[in-house]
Design a protein around this motif. Structure first.
Motif, PDB file in Angstrom:
ATOM      1  N   LEU A 201      -6.679  -4.726  -1.440  1.00 51.84           N
ATOM      2  CA  LEU A 201      -6.338  -5.457  -0.223  1.00 51.84           C
ATOM      3  C   LEU A 201      -7.342  -5.198   0.895  1.00 51.84           C
ATOM      4  O   LEU A 201      -7.698  -6.093   1.640  1.00 51.84           O
ATOM      5  CB  LEU A 201      -4.944  -5.066   0.247  1.00 51.84           C
ATOM      6  CG  LEU A 201      -3.777  -5.460  -0.669  1.00 51.84           C
ATOM      7  CD1 LEU A 201      -2.486  -4.845  -0.152  1.00 51.84           C
ATOM      8  CD2 LEU A 201      -3.650  -6.973  -0.730  1.00 51.84           C
ATOM      9  N   GLY A 202      -7.757  -3.942   1.043  1.00 47.49           N
ATOM     10  CA  GLY A 202      -8.666  -3.599   2.143  1.00 47.49           C
ATOM     11  C   GLY A 202      -7.983  -3.532   3.490  1.00 47.49           C
ATOM     12  O   GLY A 202      -8.617  -3.276   4.507  1.00 47.49           O
ATOM     13  N   THR A 203      -6.677  -3.782   3.517  1.00 48.75           N
ATOM     14  CA  THR A 203      -5.956  -3.866   4.788  1.00 48.75           C
ATOM     15  C   THR A 203      -4.934  -2.743   4.937  1.00 48.75           C
ATOM     16  O   THR A 203      -4.039  -2.826   5.767  1.00 48.75           O
ATOM     17  CB  THR A 203      -5.237  -5.218   4.894  1.00 48.75           C
ATOM     18  OG1 THR A 203      -4.461  -5.416   3.707  1.00 48.75           O
ATOM     19  CG2 THR A 203      -6.223  -6.356   5.040  1.00 48.75           C
ATOM     20  N   ARG A 205      -4.265   1.263   5.796  1.00 50.53           N
ATOM     21  CA  ARG A 205      -4.887   2.421   6.435  1.00 50.53           C
ATOM     22  C   ARG A 205      -4.077   3.669   6.102  1.00 50.53           C
ATOM     23  O   ARG A 205      -2.861   3.682   6.230  1.00 50.53           O
ATOM     24  CB  ARG A 205      -4.918   2.228   7.948  1.00 50.53           C
ATOM     25  CG  ARG A 205      -5.441   3.451   8.698  1.00 50.53           C
ATOM     26  CD  ARG A 205      -5.654   3.140  10.163  1.00 50.53           C
ATOM     27  NE  ARG A 205      -5.923   4.361  10.916  1.00 50.53           N
ATOM     28  CZ  ARG A 205      -6.218   4.382  12.212  1.00 50.53           C
ATOM     29  NH1 ARG A 205      -6.290   3.248  12.888  1.00 50.53           N
ATOM     30  NH2 ARG A 205      -6.434   5.517  12.840  1.00 50.53           N
ATOM     31  N   ILE A 207      -2.584   7.059   6.944  1.00 51.95           N
ATOM     32  CA  ILE A 207      -2.231   7.797   8.149  1.00 51.95           C
ATOM     33  C   ILE A 207      -2.313   9.295   7.885  1.00 51.95           C
ATOM     34  O   ILE A 207      -2.863  10.047   8.683  1.00 51.95           O
ATOM     35  CB  ILE A 207      -0.818   7.412   8.631  1.00 51.95           C
ATOM     36  CG1 ILE A 207      -0.734   5.914   8.906  1.00 51.95           C
ATOM     37  CG2 ILE A 207      -0.417   8.229   9.854  1.00 51.95           C
ATOM     38  CD1 ILE A 207      -1.591   5.421  10.039  1.00 51.95           C
ATOM     39  N   ASN A 237      -0.378   2.830   6.798  1.00 52.01           N
ATOM     40  CA  ASN A 237      -0.064   1.707   7.668  1.00 52.01           C
ATOM     41  C   ASN A 237      -0.417   0.433   6.920  1.00 52.01           C
ATOM     42  O   ASN A 237      -1.549   0.237   6.489  1.00 52.01           O
ATOM     43  CB  ASN A 237      -0.832   1.804   8.989  1.00 52.01           C
ATOM     44  CG  ASN A 237      -0.305   0.819  10.005  1.00 52.01           C
ATOM     45  OD1 ASN A 237      -0.852  -0.253  10.181  1.00 52.01           O
ATOM     46  ND2 ASN A 237       0.786   1.177  10.665  1.00 52.01           N
ATOM     47  N   LEU A 238       0.597  -0.419   6.751  1.00 50.77           N
ATOM     48  CA  LEU A 238       0.426  -1.655   5.995  1.00 50.77           C
ATOM     49  C   LEU A 238      -0.205  -2.732   6.883  1.00 50.77           C
ATOM     50  O   LEU A 238      -0.226  -2.604   8.102  1.00 50.77           O
ATOM     51  CB  LEU A 238       1.789  -2.129   5.480  1.00 50.77           C
ATOM     52  CG  LEU A 238       2.508  -1.152   4.544  1.00 50.77           C
ATOM     53  CD1 LEU A 238       3.839  -1.738   4.086  1.00 50.77           C
ATOM     54  CD2 LEU A 238       1.641  -0.820   3.343  1.00 50.77           C
ATOM     55  N   PRO A 239      -0.706  -3.815   6.272  1.00 51.64           N
ATOM     56  CA  PRO A 239      -1.338  -4.859   7.085  1.00 51.64           C
ATOM     57  C   PRO A 239      -0.402  -5.467   8.132  1.00 51.64           C
ATOM     58  O   PRO A 239      -0.872  -6.027   9.123  1.00 51.64           O
ATOM     59  CB  PRO A 239      -1.776  -5.904   6.051  1.00 51.64           C
ATOM     60  CG  PRO A 239      -1.258  -5.460   4.737  1.00 51.64           C
ATOM     61  CD  PRO A 239      -0.897  -4.031   4.842  1.00 51.64           C
ATOM     62  N   ASN A 240       0.911  -5.340   7.952  1.00 51.58           N
ATOM     63  CA  ASN A 240       1.828  -5.856   8.975  1.00 51.58           C
ATOM     64  C   ASN A 240       2.068  -4.858  10.095  1.00 51.58           C
ATOM     65  O   ASN A 240       2.921  -5.077  10.955  1.00 51.58           O
ATOM     66  CB  ASN A 240       3.156  -6.272   8.345  1.00 51.58           C
ATOM     67  CG  ASN A 240       3.937  -5.094   7.799  1.00 51.58           C
ATOM     68  OD1 ASN A 240       3.519  -3.938   7.937  1.00 51.58           O
ATOM     69  ND2 ASN A 240       5.066  -5.359   7.184  1.00 51.58           N
ATOM     70  N   GLY A 241       1.333  -3.743  10.091  1.00 50.94           N
ATOM     71  CA  GLY A 241       1.449  -2.763  11.168  1.00 50.94           C
ATOM     72  C   GLY A 241       2.562  -1.758  10.971  1.00 50.94           C
ATOM     73  O   GLY A 241       2.712  -0.844  11.777  1.00 50.94           O
ATOM     74  N   GLN A 242       3.353  -1.911   9.915  1.00 47.58           N
ATOM     75  CA  GLN A 242       4.455  -0.974   9.664  1.00 47.58           C
ATOM     76  C   GLN A 242       3.943   0.213   8.856  1.00 47.58           C
ATOM     77  O   GLN A 242       3.126   0.062   7.955  1.00 47.58           O
ATOM     78  CB  GLN A 242       5.568  -1.662   8.854  1.00 47.58           C
ATOM     79  CG  GLN A 242       6.161  -2.888   9.527  1.00 47.58           C
ATOM     80  CD  GLN A 242       7.026  -2.543  10.712  1.00 47.58           C
ATOM     81  OE1 GLN A 242       7.911  -1.708  10.609  1.00 47.58           O
ATOM     82  NE2 GLN A 242       6.745  -3.166  11.840  1.00 47.58           N
ATOM     83  N   ASN A 243       4.499   1.394   9.168  1.00 49.76           N
ATOM     84  CA  ASN A 243       4.181   2.555   8.350  1.00 49.76           C
ATOM     85  C   ASN A 243       5.028   2.543   7.078  1.00 49.76           C
ATOM     86  O   ASN A 243       6.200   2.185   7.105  1.00 49.76           O
ATOM     87  CB  ASN A 243       4.451   3.848   9.123  1.00 49.76           C
ATOM     88  CG  ASN A 243       3.300   4.191  10.057  1.00 49.76           C
ATOM     89  OD1 ASN A 243       2.291   3.483  10.101  1.00 49.76           O
ATOM     90  ND2 ASN A 243       3.440   5.270  10.784  1.00 49.76           N
TER      91      ASN A 243
END
Lengths: 471, 270
Positions: A201-203, A205, A207, A237-243
């Motif tokens: 995905l590359g998206t 992160r 933590i 951290n997923l691409p939707n900003g949720q951990n």
């Protein structure tokens, strides 16, 4: 459902142990061997199975083996998906659904992916207990699982981050799931999964990762005690900003001990206490320090309780490594609201010890079935108080009989409490307690003995071993 | 009616096709045409931002800079500093002058003002719900002509709760705030908080082109705005990181502080 979860956990742990034994005869690579590259296939199920072979579905013990099928009508932007019918809790064929999908073949190289993804929907809004990959019923080496996944009635995408793909050179455990009916009042439901595949995905992160759930935990041990690194998680951290927290197996981590003469740690996170002193166990994943630690305070050699010498035929044992123990409901009832006692039981060189910390009182119950001790003459127990004995300190041992109804209460329960004080009570020595039933006038019957209660603690520690009736 | 319906559908379909083609990272896409560098701050001198170019907005403005933002802007090095070849704007959770957060907002007002040109910055953005960093411009007449008549060009706005998407927007008379003309761009396989990306506009008479890295993703012209085109005059540059406010909402328990926006450079070409 609590029971069923225990069952499948226990069964795959057991399988894991078996596999460790069976793979220990693997040959080492010879020097001129070249590393094979296993196929880098991403798809697992995209309207049909991809490169999974024919024999890949292995249900957990106790689960309903027929819970899974391929649905040729429902699908995410298609007309095929995997269908999972989670049974009612009363289903005689199994009270939950759960399995691994282990590809039939040597394995896949997943090093170029960063997530397992799929689309999911359910027949009603549900919380699915576990979804993940990396379990193969062999070593279960690189498991990664997300828990309590909220699933709605329309298709939505789930992303399970791969904690460290560089380790996944040859993975067979493509997918795993466990779903029960805890959240639906025991009633079954259906969920569907489609487009199950590994992706780059590359998206996502990273933590950070944690052991002991990120806490700095401290335990007191003795030489020969084994402790476990637990609470191994990594947060992404997923691409939707949720951990998203991912529960991991130990093999993703490298563990180290600050003082290897006191304690060592192996690749499975098993910590062995070797000598008196303090050692801090920490971990890294992919070279990055994880938060949390386990501090071992080893107090040196453990003084074992006197080994019981009575023959099994003369004993009804509740807790002893020398005897076959009767079924026991619990060794600590955590009776609320007043009990402070916490169980931190340990094993020293194969000797299991009940370790009650923050001890004020604690109940042991063996009511299924109750014990008929009419042929017995005595109660026995060994106790050890590591701390000091304050003036006036008591230890009360209460034997409880549930009476003719064999159940707690009902007006027919009787009990007798025996109080021990100094000079019998001593610190740092095993105290062998023997109480004849003839000295328990409060106990009107011993046909339905069901509880042993210990009272008189001062919120310190007491070890208990060899709890039994004898004649 | 059926025929007409079909025709419209076909039109929609072909527009979609065009849009898809227009957004592709086709090698032939011309992203920028202005290549004569007329201003640059590479942020290579450690310390405070170069005072020849930058000044500060301090405090909370009125109503949290008009957006109920939660931070107090300072000029302290904890909030804004140049080091390691970067401008670092850092949002912190701390009690300061009655606010729960501090951060910084710097601007080139009265120092570097530009009419037309290619204005770009290379930035790595922070992560966390409630963070709202931006690289934007206001009309140089913003003291004498009230907003939105002065015009606002948001080259990049980002919400820390959505780490793959940024917004490019213009505000003017009749098309401001909720009615502004805006387009978002989502990275297909990367994030704005893990790598540096280039955010820019190429701005000429009666057009503003928006690009990110090598992708031209929007063009706004007078025909796109339902009011007066106010972008044929000089503008100044603003870099800031807001915390909370109407657009991003407040930070939550997952928002880790401090969070820093790293700016590698700001350049203007003509």
């Amino acid at each position: 459902m609590k029971n069923s979860k225990f069952n499948f956990l226990a069964s795959f742990l057991l399988l894991g142990v078996m596999s460790i034994i069976s793979t220990s005869c693997e040959r080492e690579l010879s020097d001129d061997a070249t590393e094979a590259t296993f196929p880098k296939i991403a798809e697992i199920f995209t309207d049909d199975f991809v490169a999974m072979g024919s024999n890949f579905y292995f249900p957990y013990g106790g689960s309903k083996a027929t819970a899974w099928s391929v649905d040729r009508e429902e699908g995410y932007n298609s007309n095929a998906s995997m269908r999972f019918d989670v049974p009612n809790v009363t289903d005689p064929e199994g009270n939950y659904a759960g399995a691994i999908f282990r590809m039939d073949g040597a394995g896949r190289n997943l090093t170029e992916f960063d997530a397992l993804t799929f689309y999911i929907k359910a027949s009603q809004g549900v919380t699915i207990a576990e979804l993940g990959f990396g379990e193969d019923f062999l070593e279960n080496k690189y498991m990664a699982t997300i828990t309590n996944v909220s699933v709605g009635t329309n298709w939505s995408k789930v992303i399970i981050p791969i904690p460290d793909a560089s380790k996944l050179l040859q993975e067979r455990g493509m997918f795993r799931y466990a779903a029960g009916t805890q959240g639906t009042g025991g009633m079954g439901y259906t969920f569907w999964i489609d487009d199950l595949k590994f992706e780059k995905l590359g998206t996502i992160r990273t933590i950070g990762a944690s052991i002991m759930n990120g806490n700095n935990v401290s335990v007191n041990t003795f030489v020969g005690v084994n402790s476990n690194i637990t609470g191994i998680i990594s947060t992404f951290n997923l691409p939707n900003g949720q951990n998203q927290i991912v529960n991991l197996s130990t093999a993703y981590f490298e563990f180290s001990s600050s003082n290897p003469t006191v304690a060592t740690v192996d690749s499975n996170g098993l910590v062995s206490s070797l000598s008196a002193g303090t050692s801090v166990i920490t971990g890294t994943i992919n070279g990055v320090q994880a938060t949390g630690s386990l501090t071992i305070n080893c107090q040196g050699n453990f003084v074992h309780a006197p080994t019981p010498t009575r023959s099994q035929a003369n004993v009804i044992s509740i807790f002893s490594d020398e005897y076959n123990n009767i079924p026991v409901n619990y060794y600590n009832g955590y009776w609320q609201p007043w009990q402070t006692t916490v169980s931190s039981d340990f094993t020293v060189n194969g000797d299991n010890i009940l370790n009650y910390t923050v001890f004020n009182f604690v109940g042991i119950e063996f009511s299924a079935p109750t014990v008929n001790a009419t042929s017995m003459t005595h109660f026995h127990m060994d106790a050890f108080i590591p701390g000091t004995i304050a003036p006036g300190r008591q230890l009360r041992v209460i034997v409880v009989d549930f009476g003719a109804d064999g159940a707690f209460g009902g007006g027919d329960d009787t009990r007798h409490s025996t109080t021990f004080t100094a000079p019998f009570l001593v610190s740092q020595n095993w105290m062998s307690i023997d109480i004849p039933f003839s000295a328990m006038p409060g106990l009107a019957s011993r046909s339905n003995v069901a509880q042993i209660i210990l009272e008189g603690g001062d919120n310190s520690v007491i070890y208990v071993d060899n709890v039994y009736f004898y004649n | 009616m059926i025929i007409k319906y079909n025709t419209i559908k076909t039109l929609v379909f072909s527009t979609l096709l065009l849009a898809i083609m227009g957004c592709s990272t086709d090698e032939k896409q011309t992203v920028t045409t202005m290549n004569n560098l007329v201003f640059q701050d590479e942020f290579n001198e450690n310390g405070a931002p170069n005072s020849a170019y930058w000044s500060y907005n301090i405090g909370t403005g009125s109503n949290g800079w008009g957006n109920n933002e939660l931070q107090y802007y300072t000029d302290r090095p904890q909030n804004v500093v140049v080091e390691d070849g970067m401008l670092k704007i850092t949002a912190r959770r701390e009690l300061y002058m009655g606010s729960n957060y501090t951060s910084a907002r710097i601007l080139t007002k009265g120092k570097v003002e530009q009419k037309y040109g290619r204005i770009e910055a290379r930035i790595k953005l922070p992560l966390g719900r409630g963070l709202w960093p931006a690289f934007w411009m206001l009309g140089a007449n913003s003291d004498t002509v009230t907003w939105p008549q002065c015009g606002e060009i948001d080259i990049m706005e980002y919400l820390g709760s959505n780490p793959t998407t940024v917004l490019g927007t213009v505000h003017g008379p009749g098309y401001s705030a909720g009615e502004s003309i805006s387009k978002s761009y989502t990275l297909p396989n990367s994030r704005f908080d893990t790598d540096f990306h280039i955010f820019g506009i190429e701005w000429g008479e009666d057009y503003i082109n928006y690009y990110i890295d090598d992708v031209l993703y929007n063009q706004i012209t007078p025909e796109d705005v339902p009011g007066e085109w106010v972008f044929n005059q000089p503008f100044y540059i603003i870099l800031n990181m807001a915390v909370g406010g109407n657009l991003p909402g407040s930070p939550n328990t997952e928002t880790a502080f401090p969070q820093t926006m790293l700016v590698d450079y700001v350049r203007i070409y003509q």
